[in-house]
Design a protein around this motif. Structure first.
Motif, PDB file in Angstrom:
ATOM      1  N   ALA A  63      28.715  49.260  33.327  1.00  0.00           N
ATOM      2  CA  ALA A  63      29.351  48.154  34.045  1.00  0.00           C
ATOM      3  C   ALA A  63      30.491  47.569  33.215  1.00  0.00           C
ATOM      4  N   MET A  64      30.254  47.366  31.919  1.00  0.00           N
ATOM      5  CA  MET A  64      31.294  46.799  31.065  1.00  0.00           C
ATOM      6  C   MET A  64      32.480  47.752  30.929  1.00  0.00           C
ATOM      7  N   ASP A  65      32.202  49.045  30.864  1.00  0.00           N
ATOM      8  CA  ASP A  65      33.283  50.026  30.733  1.00  0.00           C
ATOM      9  C   ASP A  65      34.222  49.981  31.939  1.00  0.00           C
ATOM     10  N   VAL A  66      33.653  49.868  33.135  1.00  0.00           N
ATOM     11  CA  VAL A  66      34.494  49.898  34.328  1.00  0.00           C
ATOM     12  C   VAL A  66      35.197  48.570  34.561  1.00  0.00           C
ATOM     13  N   LEU A  67      34.577  47.470  34.133  1.00  0.00           N
ATOM     14  CA  LEU A  67      35.159  46.148  34.372  1.00  0.00           C
ATOM     15  C   LEU A  67      36.145  45.735  33.283  1.00  0.00           C
ATOM     16  N   GLY A  68      35.832  46.068  32.044  1.00  0.00           N
ATOM     17  CA  GLY A  68      36.725  45.723  30.945  1.00  0.00           C
ATOM     18  C   GLY A  68      37.078  44.247  30.921  1.00  0.00           C
ATOM     19  N   ASP A  69      38.378  43.963  30.814  1.00  0.00           N
ATOM     20  CA  ASP A  69      38.845  42.578  30.760  1.00  0.00           C
ATOM     21  C   ASP A  69      39.246  42.041  32.133  1.00  0.00           C
TER      22      ASP A  69
END
Length: 321
Positions: free
Chosen positions: A83-89
């Motif tokens: 999830a963090m990889d796809v959302l990033g900043d």
């Protein structure tokens, strides 16, 4: 305020989405679309599956930036990592809904706070068991904090109660108290218990996001300390019945867990001070019980998955003073 909720149609997520919408937030839901597809008409939905790693609908090519993501569905590090990889900043804050299971079970005293030592995080399994659930959640917490730093928020709920609860644990005592009469209690009625109303948890989550608060917070309740016996009696008052608590042996219980019974009593006396200071309300236990009773009756009181059946309970209290 724009909020992305990962897993927002089942119980806790449902309460968070409802609170956010009531406050005027713009909400986007991400999930498989199998639970509660009729809920929240008009709310944007992105379809995917955490178990298969399908977060494609959240990719930048599909657009979308959010002030915060609320992750209700992360159980293993791979979930939050992908999830963090796809959302990033493209998200301002990452709020992860964790669990009290992250805490070490030794040396915990009444009033323990969010700085209580945690269990050692694990990353070499995705099998969720009694032994791995807490350590996996702890690893998820660490990964979110490592990625987002001061923009990371962790909420650790205790036992959550309220309408739409799929676990049946609080619902068992509400329904049992509503029948009145002699109630079999396979534990010391003086055992402390902590339950937090799902709507209070939801309000805390939305307030933390709105106020941009980082750090860890206990979501525990009710406002005043309560024992197991006191909880059952409060449920009876809410239902307009009278109960007599009968202590029965704790051997041969139906299933590995019995509703709200905990051998580690100290873990049921954690401090809610930090969450209260951040704005978590305190719904009276009697109100939670009455609302759960009304909801349970509205759905036709289906068979529960835990606790004694009426027949088994009658056998246990027969002949006991």
């Amino acid at each position: 305020m724009r909020i992305l909720v990962l897993g927002g149609t089942s119980f806790v997520g449902r309460a968070i989405v409802a609170d956010a919408l009531d406050g005027g937030a713009e909400v986007t839901l991400f999930g498989r679309g199998r639970t509660g597809p009729e809920l929240f008409p008009g709310v944007e939905r992105r379809t995917g599956d955490r178990d298969t790693g399908d977060y494609a609908s959240l990719g930048p090519e599909h657009g979308g930036e959010w002030d915060a993501v609320v992750d209700v569905s992360g159980y293993v590090p791979r979930h939050v990592g992908q999830a963090m990889d796809v959302l990033g900043d493209r998200v301002g804050r990452y709020l992860f809904v964790s669990s009290h299971a992250v805490y070490a079970r030794e040396g915990v005293g009444p009033g323990s706070d969010e700085d209580t030592p945690r269990r050692q995080p694990v990353r070499d399994t995705e099998e969720l068991t009694e032994a791995t659930y807490g350590p996996l959640k702890a690893a998820c917490e660490d990964d979110v904090t490592a990625r987002y730093g001061s923009r990371a928020t962790v909420v650790r709920p205790g036992k959550v109660a309220g309408p739409h609860d799929p676990s049946d644990t609080f619902t068992y005592w509400v329904r049992r108290a509503a029948r009145g009469g002699r109630v079999a209690v396979p534990a010391d009625p003086a055992q402390p218990v902590q339950v937090v109303d799902s709507r209070d948890l939801a309000r805390l989550v939305v307030r933390l996001v709105a106020d941009r608060r980082g750090g860890a917070f206990h979501a525990v309740g009710p406002a005043e300390p309560v024992t197991l016996g006191g909880l059952i009696e409060t449920c009876a008052v809410a239902a307009g019945t009278e109960v007599e608590l009968v202590r029965v042996p704790a051997d041969d219980l139906p299933g590995p867990f019995f509703p709200l019974l905990r051998p580690d009593w100290a873990s049921q006396q954690r401090s809610s001070a930090r969450a209260r200071a951040a704005g978590m309300p305190a719904t009276p236990l009697a109100v939670t019980a009455a609302d759960v009773l009304a909801w349970d009756r509205s759905r036709g009181e289906p068979p529960l998955r835990c606790g004694f059946t009426p027949e088994a309970e009658r056998e246990r209290v027969a002949g006991r003073p």
